[in-house]
Design a protein around this motif. Sequence first.
Motif, PDB file in Angstrom:
ATOM      1  N   CYS A  36       0.847  -1.192   0.000  1.00 51.36           N
ATOM      2  CA  CYS A  36       0.000   0.000   0.000  1.00 51.36           C
ATOM      3  C   CYS A  36       0.883   1.244   0.000  1.00 51.36           C
ATOM      4  N   TRP A  37       0.737   2.047  -1.027  1.00 53.79           N
ATOM      5  CA  TRP A  37       1.661   3.175  -1.181  1.00 53.79           C
ATOM      6  C   TRP A  37       1.579   4.166  -0.016  1.00 53.79           C
ATOM      7  N   SER A  38       0.402   4.307   0.539  1.00 56.32           N
ATOM      8  CA  SER A  38       0.266   5.305   1.603  1.00 56.32           C
ATOM      9  C   SER A  38       1.085   4.941   2.837  1.00 56.32           C
ATOM     10  N   SER A  39       1.384   3.650   2.964  1.00 53.08           N
ATOM     11  CA  SER A  39       2.174   3.254   4.134  1.00 53.08           C
ATOM     12  C   SER A  39       3.663   3.165   3.837  1.00 53.08           C
ATOM     13  N   ARG A  54       5.271   6.708  -4.930  1.00 54.78           N
ATOM     14  CA  ARG A  54       4.850   5.899  -6.059  1.00 54.78           C
ATOM     15  C   ARG A  54       5.389   6.465  -7.373  1.00 54.78           C
TER      16      ARG A  54
END
Length: 382
Positions: A36-39, A54
Amino acid sequence: MGRHSCCYKQKLRKGLWSPEEDEKLLNYITKHGHGCWSSVPKLAGLQRCGKSCRLRWINYLRPDLKRGAFSQQEENLIIELHAVLGNRWSQIAAQLPGRTDNEIKNLWNSCLKKRLRQSGIDPNTHKPLSEIENDNEKTLTANKSNQKASVSSNEVMSLVMEPTKASIDGYPLEVSTSSKINNNGSSSHELFLDRFNTTGYFSFQNMNYGSNIGISENPNASICFTPTSSSSQMMSDTNSVINSNILHSVTTSIFQTPTQVKPTVSVSSDGVHNWEASNYNSINNASKTTGNGANFLDNGTLPLQEEMKWSEYLNTPFLMQNQPSQSIYPEAKQETGFITDESCTSWNQCQQQQQQQQPGFQLSDIYNKDLQRFSVAFGQTL
DNA sequence: AAAATATGCAACCGCGACCGC
DNA sequence: AGCGGTCGCGGTTGCATATTT
């Protein structure tokens, strides 16, 4: 709305990435994948938002990225794909392994678009600019006509016929025509040949009929053939005018261009003929661009074309056939028996090589075949 | 040599689509 | 069905460098 929640957070870095940041991101994704890119930024120890991570990975850090300048083949393919897909950069990028959509978009906006314009091609429609001007004029004329209650006989009328499929020697060719009645009562016939709507390869041999001066003595020039009719003969023979002019315009355009071309030939009933053809060859070297492309000179000849490597041309990826190492014109090769040696960089070399295998072989034999084909093709539509 | 302008490229931004809750 | 989070795309911006004046 539309904005990442992470972007609201304070103390997040923006702008160019430092080598240290690159290293952190690279190390993290190499070991764990991005997930998950947000993490990712938190886990990788970066003061960035996931979106920025990303983007950095996709456009710069990914190990499968190809570095360095775009090759001529890649540029040609981008132009061809853009003609079909428009600004769908991600789809275009999917056809170019190792290249990113961002990279391609930048190349297009900073370079290719300009080159097309210099070549007399509209980068949005991929049509010759002159044709677009004509279209605009036609539209204006049509609009004016529509505003009137009736159309009088001496006004310009335009009729565009549905494209017709022709097949010459099994080579598909799409031809559409447009008839025009001019306000002086004469009629003219325009013909469009759109190889981009064909199913994948040229209708004729892969040769350049770039000039009206016979086989060139100049080894650095493109190979040149002359039509069977001289300019004066053309003027006295309408069919000859049509065939010779089309032969010149179409072959010159098609065989020099890696992308869409719509040569236009207009022959009016009073014998006056005019025509135009865009020439993409100048894309290969923008400094040699001569304005609106390869229009006939006053003496009926075409300007000399820049030489294109035979093997490179044969291997130019076409439409979705993104296989640069494989010739996409096996039929043409089979028929001509032409050598496609990688080392063969001039037409004269090609002819010499071919003559070693086939004593007495002359490129002009192929030219004559093509002339027949053009006669058949345009005989069907004119 | 310095300022102005052009160019190329990396990165950002906004938006729509998709998905799971 | 509604909502929030995420992803991916395409347009745009901004900066560094190159070129021109």
